[in-house]
Design a protein around this motif. Structure first.
Motif, PDB file in Angstrom:
ATOM      1  N   ASP A   1       0.866  -1.190   0.000  1.00 41.99           N
ATOM      2  CA  ASP A   1       0.000   0.000   0.000  1.00 41.99           C
ATOM      3  C   ASP A   1       0.900   1.236   0.000  1.00 41.99           C
ATOM      4  N   LEU A   2       1.410   1.582  -1.176  1.00 42.93           N
ATOM      5  CA  LEU A   2       2.342   2.700  -1.281  1.00 42.93           C
ATOM      6  C   LEU A   2       1.658   4.027  -0.984  1.00 42.93           C
ATOM      7  N   GLU A   3       0.354   4.102  -1.202  1.00 45.95           N
ATOM      8  CA  GLU A   3      -0.386   5.330  -0.883  1.00 45.95           C
ATOM      9  C   GLU A   3      -0.239   5.683   0.593  1.00 45.95           C
ATOM     10  N   VAL A   4      -0.701   4.777   1.435  1.00 48.35           N
ATOM     11  CA  VAL A   4      -0.668   5.018   2.877  1.00 48.35           C
ATOM     12  C   VAL A   4       0.770   5.070   3.369  1.00 48.35           C
ATOM     13  N   ALA A   5       1.627   4.204   2.843  1.00 47.34           N
ATOM     14  CA  ALA A   5       3.023   4.190   3.274  1.00 47.34           C
ATOM     15  C   ALA A   5       3.704   5.525   3.003  1.00 47.34           C
ATOM     16  N   SER A   6       3.461   6.115   1.836  1.00 53.92           N
ATOM     17  CA  SER A   6       4.070   7.401   1.504  1.00 53.92           C
ATOM     18  C   SER A   6       3.586   8.491   2.440  1.00 53.92           C
ATOM     19  N   LEU A   7       2.298   8.490   2.746  1.00 53.97           N
ATOM     20  CA  LEU A   7       1.755   9.503   3.647  1.00 53.97           C
ATOM     21  C   LEU A   7       2.298   9.326   5.062  1.00 53.97           C
ATOM     22  N   LEU A   8       2.457   8.084   5.512  1.00 51.88           N
ATOM     23  CA  LEU A   8       2.999   7.852   6.852  1.00 51.88           C
ATOM     24  C   LEU A   8       4.464   8.244   6.925  1.00 51.88           C
ATOM     25  N   ALA A   9       5.218   8.007   5.845  1.00 56.57           N
ATOM     26  CA  ALA A   9       6.624   8.420   5.838  1.00 56.57           C
ATOM     27  C   ALA A   9       6.744   9.933   5.930  1.00 56.57           C
ATOM     28  N   LEU A  10       5.905  10.645   5.206  1.00 55.32           N
ATOM     29  CA  LEU A  10       5.929  12.105   5.279  1.00 55.32           C
ATOM     30  C   LEU A  10       5.443  12.574   6.650  1.00 55.32           C
ATOM     31  N   GLN A  11       4.427  11.892   7.193  1.00 59.94           N
ATOM     32  CA  GLN A  11       3.942  12.232   8.531  1.00 59.94           C
ATOM     33  C   GLN A  11       5.063  12.049   9.561  1.00 59.94           C
ATOM     34  N   ALA A  12       5.824  10.972   9.443  1.00 56.61           N
ATOM     35  CA  ALA A  12       6.932  10.721  10.361  1.00 56.61           C
ATOM     36  C   ALA A  12       7.987  11.813  10.254  1.00 56.61           C
ATOM     37  N   TYR A  13       8.288  12.239   9.039  1.00 55.27           N
ATOM     38  CA  TYR A  13       9.288  13.300   8.856  1.00 55.27           C
ATOM     39  C   TYR A  13       8.792  14.611   9.445  1.00 55.27           C
ATOM     40  N   GLN A  14       7.486  14.890   9.338  1.00 55.86           N
ATOM     41  CA  GLN A  14       6.938  16.110   9.904  1.00 55.86           C
ATOM     42  C   GLN A  14       6.947  16.084  11.429  1.00 55.86           C
ATOM     43  N   VAL A  15       6.766  14.902  12.024  1.00 50.92           N
ATOM     44  CA  VAL A  15       6.825  14.799  13.479  1.00 50.92           C
ATOM     45  C   VAL A  15       8.222  15.133  13.965  1.00 50.92           C
ATOM     46  N   GLN A  16       9.252  14.549  13.346  1.00 50.98           N
ATOM     47  CA  GLN A  16      10.624  14.873  13.711  1.00 50.98           C
ATOM     48  C   GLN A  16      11.556  14.432  12.588  1.00 50.98           C
ATOM     49  N   GLU A  17      12.454  15.315  12.230  1.00 51.01           N
ATOM     50  CA  GLU A  17      13.447  14.988  11.209  1.00 51.01           C
ATOM     51  C   GLU A  17      14.591  14.230  11.862  1.00 51.01           C
ATOM     52  N   THR A  18      14.731  12.977  11.490  1.00 47.85           N
ATOM     53  CA  THR A  18      15.816  12.128  11.959  1.00 47.85           C
ATOM     54  C   THR A  18      16.366  11.373  10.756  1.00 47.85           C
ATOM     55  N   PRO A  19      17.534  10.761  10.893  1.00 51.01           N
ATOM     56  CA  PRO A  19      18.022   9.937   9.772  1.00 51.01           C
ATOM     57  C   PRO A  19      17.034   8.850   9.375  1.00 51.01           C
ATOM     58  N   GLU A  20      16.300   8.297  10.368  1.00 50.40           N
ATOM     59  CA  GLU A  20      15.342   7.239  10.056  1.00 50.40           C
ATOM     60  C   GLU A  20      14.168   7.777   9.243  1.00 50.40           C
ATOM     61  N   THR A  21      13.617   8.919   9.650  1.00 45.56           N
ATOM     62  CA  THR A  21      12.478   9.472   8.915  1.00 45.56           C
ATOM     63  C   THR A  21      12.910  10.024   7.560  1.00 45.56           C
ATOM     64  N   LEU A  22      14.121  10.593   7.494  1.00 41.16           N
ATOM     65  CA  LEU A  22      14.624  11.079   6.215  1.00 41.16           C
ATOM     66  C   LEU A  22      14.830   9.920   5.254  1.00 41.16           C
ATOM     67  N   SER A  23      15.383   8.811   5.774  1.00 43.52           N
ATOM     68  CA  SER A  23      15.588   7.629   4.936  1.00 43.52           C
ATOM     69  C   SER A  23      14.262   7.061   4.465  1.00 43.52           C
ATOM     70  N   ALA A  24      13.278   6.991   5.371  1.00 40.89           N
ATOM     71  CA  ALA A  24      11.968   6.459   4.978  1.00 40.89           C
ATOM     72  C   ALA A  24      11.330   7.329   3.906  1.00 40.89           C
ATOM     73  N   LEU A  25      11.428   8.655   4.055  1.00 39.81           N
ATOM     74  CA  LEU A  25      10.852   9.557   3.059  1.00 39.81           C
ATOM     75  C   LEU A  25      11.515   9.358   1.706  1.00 39.81           C
ATOM     76  N   TYR A  26      12.846   9.262   1.685  1.00 39.37           N
ATOM     77  CA  TYR A  26      13.555   9.079   0.413  1.00 39.37           C
ATOM     78  C   TYR A  26      13.246   7.713  -0.195  1.00 39.37           C
ATOM     79  N   GLN A  27      13.197   6.678   0.650  1.00 39.92           N
ATOM     80  CA  GLN A  27      12.895   5.347   0.126  1.00 39.92           C
ATOM     81  C   GLN A  27      11.497   5.283  -0.462  1.00 39.92           C
ATOM     82  N   LEU A  28      10.544   5.908   0.196  1.00 36.69           N
ATOM     83  CA  LEU A  28       9.175   5.894  -0.341  1.00 36.69           C
ATOM     84  C   LEU A  28       9.065   6.749  -1.589  1.00 36.69           C
ATOM     85  N   THR A  29       9.905   7.797  -1.696  1.00 34.80           N
ATOM     86  CA  THR A  29       9.893   8.612  -2.911  1.00 34.80           C
ATOM     87  C   THR A  29      10.405   7.822  -4.095  1.00 34.80           C
TER      88      THR A  29
END
Length: 850
Positions: A144-172
């Protein structure tokens, strides 16, 4: 005892009473009251302008007189006791004040600690929430790339960390062939694409048909019909859309005018429609009857009873429109003047018991999945008497994938060499490579098992899949969402691969050099931000490029010399500025070149020496002498040549030269002073990169260990595994680093933390040296602002890759095209993460289309 604060008081000794003529401060009622003169204190000196300070010595003396009289005690004794009591009171007050201050400080400290603990707890909770969302996004990305992409962006908005940055780039970058998600007005039951990359249509069970542009960015039409949409087809010229429903309606929608008209209805559900080639003539099948319509008419000119129990999968005109292929799950039918059956491989094996079947858009190929495989047959081959299922020749049906026991739920066949299968484990794409043994199967991740699939007619380079109300649009030629083509192919006339030089200016000029042909050994190409290529041939093979700080001059270094090229009106003009000394004791590694703010040119040679050229005075100096020892003939025979790794910073302020034993010397320029000798943590050194702006040296050792060193302190900042050993580059801002592996995999790194974020792969080139791997014939460089990574490949292309977080976010939101629904927010978000809304500029998916 009397205290006089105002008026007059006089005693008449002779009369034994106050002199009432002169006394004004006593009432007349006291006449003859005192038998003798009473004691009295005169406080009249304390007037209205007196400060009434109780510490006034005169006032204290008066009080002592009063107290001595009242207590019948000596005045001196009372004064001594008062002093003692005052001292005790003062000490007590000091103690109380000290205790109050200590208590206040304790309360303040406790409050600060409580706030700090609260903030720490909140930070930890926010960090844990962001990491949990990022992990959830990565777990959902394949289904479910739709929900996964939104959750990755939501995680990055909560806090920018290497993990959230990596998730955002991987989902992109995940699922590179996926273009966009769009939504129908209900459960999607039919899909159609135009032959040209123009439109895509989706029909639903609620009788709505929506037409989008092929990339899903814009709606271009909408049709409402009665009943569930059961068939869709575009005309060849992309003007008309035919719609069939289970209520028996056949509707034509004109995409240019927006007009819709209904053709005469049949008695049963319409299961297939098809336009005649290069015409608006239409065929429609429903209720066991085939109806043929002329363009512009509403009544059929011919009706043929098909009497097919399983209905029709597809109607397609062939043989220049003279024949109509009727594709069914019971075999082939061909209609010209009459309807006739074509003998196929085995009619009894056609799917009547839950097998999934499909036909290609042009009707030539029919297939179904059974026994863990997809069986395809070609009507053209059957008519020619060829073996059914043969994929050879121009009439073959291409890929016939083995599903390895996977249960298929949907199937689509292209007109060319592709087949798509929706299975319980995802969407599979099979592409034929010339024969059945070379069929390549790949997973198209990011969607759940699709119920409806459709290829674009012709080349079949586009695919649409639907699950529920969600339609996923795929471009099968896409290789990476973050990749941008410059539109320039890089020729290659060599058999030995080499990493071509690449340079950029802040205003967007990009230059590279490549081999052209034997008559012109090397060519420089310059691409302005907006304009055409500027090329010039040279007589040497250029291995290093650097722009002057003003951006108007390009310095090109070969093994023998440095040339300066300038341009006006899209014309390059060059001249040789100085020669380079020949090296006989080292392996010829490419010279490193950079320009300084004073326009001087720095060149680091393969022997470890550093040259400095002043274009104003034309003076050439050597601030750093060669590191390589001079070898005798005997040394060369016994020890061979020495290979040195070198690097120079973006503005020529630092140079690095690797020596024996894994050490790297870092020099300050133009003085040539060695500032550090770094002992790298590794046995072998692969590549180096320097950045004076971020004060960093990046090194890849042992074929995969990336290290970052601080050149100010000479200390190791971090060390991470998994780097590519072919190239390393860093952007000047210190945010990113990138490494290149031999197979063309480019890893992006967080330069601050050393976390490896995600990877992308360079497109396969057409180079003669491709056997050496893409890494040996590719090079990387960041743009000056760090927002793009540029790559060049021999026999390939000049490409750019987005490395801007804002661009990633925009890409994710444009692809998903919505935000989380309330149900999804309730399921995945907590009180901490609920305060953010990923892709807030897009609407939430409404419940009736979920």
């Amino acid at each position: 005892m009397l205290v006089v604060t105002g008026g007059e008081l006089h005693w008449d000794r002779a009369a034994g009473d106050f002199d009432w003529d002169r006394t004004t401060c006593l009432p007349r009622a006291l006449r003859a009251h005192f038998p003798e003169e009473p004691r009295w204190l005169d406080l009249r000196w304390m007037g209205e302008d007196h400060p009434d300070d109780p510490r006034d010595p005169r006032f204290q003396d008066c009080v002592a007189d009063l107290a001595a009289t009242l207590h019948a005690r000596p005045k001196d004794e009372l004064i001594g006791e008062d002093v003692s009591q005052r001292r005790k009171l003062r000490n007590f007050r000091w103690i109380m004040q000290g205790l109050a201050i200590m208590l206040g400080l304790g309360l303040i400290a406790a409050t600060v600690i409580a706030f700090a603990q609260r903030n720490t707890a909140q930070d930890q909770a926010r960090l844990a929430t962001a990491r949990e969302l990022a992990a959830t996004a990565l777990n959902l990305r394949d289904d479910d790339l739709e929900v996964a992409s939104l959750l990755a962006l939501q995680a990055y908005q909560v806090q920018e960390t290497p993990e959230t940055l990596s998730a955002l780039y991987q989902l992109t970058t995940h699922s590179p062939r996926l273009v966009r998600f769009v939504r129908g007005g209900g459960t999607v039951t039919a899909l159609a694409l135009t032959t040209s990359p123009r439109y895509v249509a989706a029909g639903t069970d609620k009788g709505s048909v929506t037409v989008w542009t092929s990339d899903g960015t814009r709606k271009v039409g909408h049709v409402s019909v009665k009943g569930e949409v059961s068939a869709l087809e575009f005309s060849d010229d992309d003007q008309l859309l035919a719609v069939g429903t289970d209520s028996g309606e056949t509707v034509l929608h004109d995409l240019r005018s927006g007009d819709t008209r209904q053709l005469s209805a049949g008695k049963g559900p319409v299961d297939a429609v098809g336009f005649r080639t290069s015409s608006h003539d239409l065929a429609a099948n429903g209720g066991g009857t085939l109806r043929l319509y002329r363009a512009g008419t509403d009544e059929p000119y011919a009706q043929v009873v098909t009497a097919l129990r399983a209905g029709v999968l597809n109607l397609a005109f062939r043989n220049k429109g003279r024949e109509l292929a009727v594709v069914t799950a019971e075999g082939w039918r061909l209609y010209d003047d009459r309807l006739r059956t074509i003998k196929s491989s085995d009619d009894s094996l056609y799917p009547h018991n839950g097998y999934v079947s499909a036909a290609s858009p042009n009707g030539n190929c029919f297939g179904f999945s059974r026994f863990g495989a997809v069986e395809l047959e070609s009507i053209a081959q059957l008519l020619q008497g060829q073996f059914p299922g043969d994929t050879s020749g121009e009439n073959g049906c291409g890929a016939q994938p083995i599903l390895s026991g996977k249960q298929s739920s949907s199937l689509a066949i292209s007109d060319g060499d592709r087949a798509a299968v929706g299975t319980s484990q995802g969407l599979l794409l099979a592409t034929a490579q010339g024969d059945p043994e070379r069929t390549v199967i790949e997973t198209l991740p990011g969607v759940e098992t699709p119920s409806v699939l459709a290829f674009s007619p012709g080349a079949g380079d586009r695919l649409a899949s639907a699950d529920g109300s969600t339609v996923a649009l795929w471009s099968l030629g896409n290789t990476a969402p973050t990749m941008h083509r410059l539109g320039v192919s890089v020729p290659d006339g060599a058999t030995i691969p080499s990493q071509l030089p690449l340079a950029m200016t802040p205003d967007g000029h990009i230059a590279w050099s490549h081999e052209w042909d034997p008559d012109v050994p090397s060519t420089l190409d310059l691409r302005p931000p907006k304009g055409t290529d500027m090329s010039a041939g040279g007589q040497t093979f250029y291995e290093g490029l650097a722009f002057a700080q003003n951006g108007n001059t390009l310095y090109a270094a070969s093994q023998n010399a440095v040339e300066a090229w300038t341009w006006r009106e899209e014309i390059l003009g060059g001249k040789r500025v100085f020669a380079l000394p020949a090296s006989t004791d080292t392996i010829s590694v490419p010279p490193r070149i950079a320009t300084r703010p004073d326009d001087s040119v720095v060149v680091v040679l393969s022997d470890g020496s550093v040259l400095l050229y002043n274009p104003k005075t034309e003076e050439l100096s050597t601030p750093v002498e060669r590191t390589a020892p001079h070898l005798t003939d005997r040394d060369r025979k016994t020890s061979g040549l020495t290979e040195y790794r070198t690097a120079v910073s973006e503005k020529g302020g630092l140079a690095a030269v690797a020596t024996s034993g894994g050490r790297v010397d870092v020099y300050e320029l133009p003085s040539g002073r060695r500032v550090h000798r770094l002992k790298l943590d590794g046995r072998t050194l692969d590549v180096l990169a320097l950045s004076e702006k971020s004060h960093s040296l990046f090194a890849v050792t042992d074929r995969g260990v990336l290290q970052r060193w601080d050149v100010r302190t000479g200390k190791l900042r971090w060390r991470s595994d998994g780097a590519g050993p072919m190239a390393v580059t860093a952007d000047s801002s210190g945010q990113w680093a990138a490494t290149l592996a031999g197979d063309g995999t480019v890893w992006l790194w967080d330069a601050e933390s050393g976390d490896r974020l995600a990877s992308t792969v360079l497109p396969v080139s057409r180079s003669y040296g491709g056997a050496e791997g893409l890494g040996a014939q590719s090079n990387l460089v960041f743009s000056p602002d760090g927002k793009r990574l540029w790559s060049i490949t021999e026999g390939g292309e000049v490409l750019s890759w987005d490395t801007s977080v804002n661009t990633w976010i925009k890409e994710v939101c444009e692809r998903v095209g919505r935000r989380l629904t309330e149900a999804e927010r309730a399921r995945y978000l907590t009180a901490i993460s609920r305060g953010h809304t990923a892709c807030s500029e897009y609407p939430a998916r409404t419940p009736n289309t979920a």
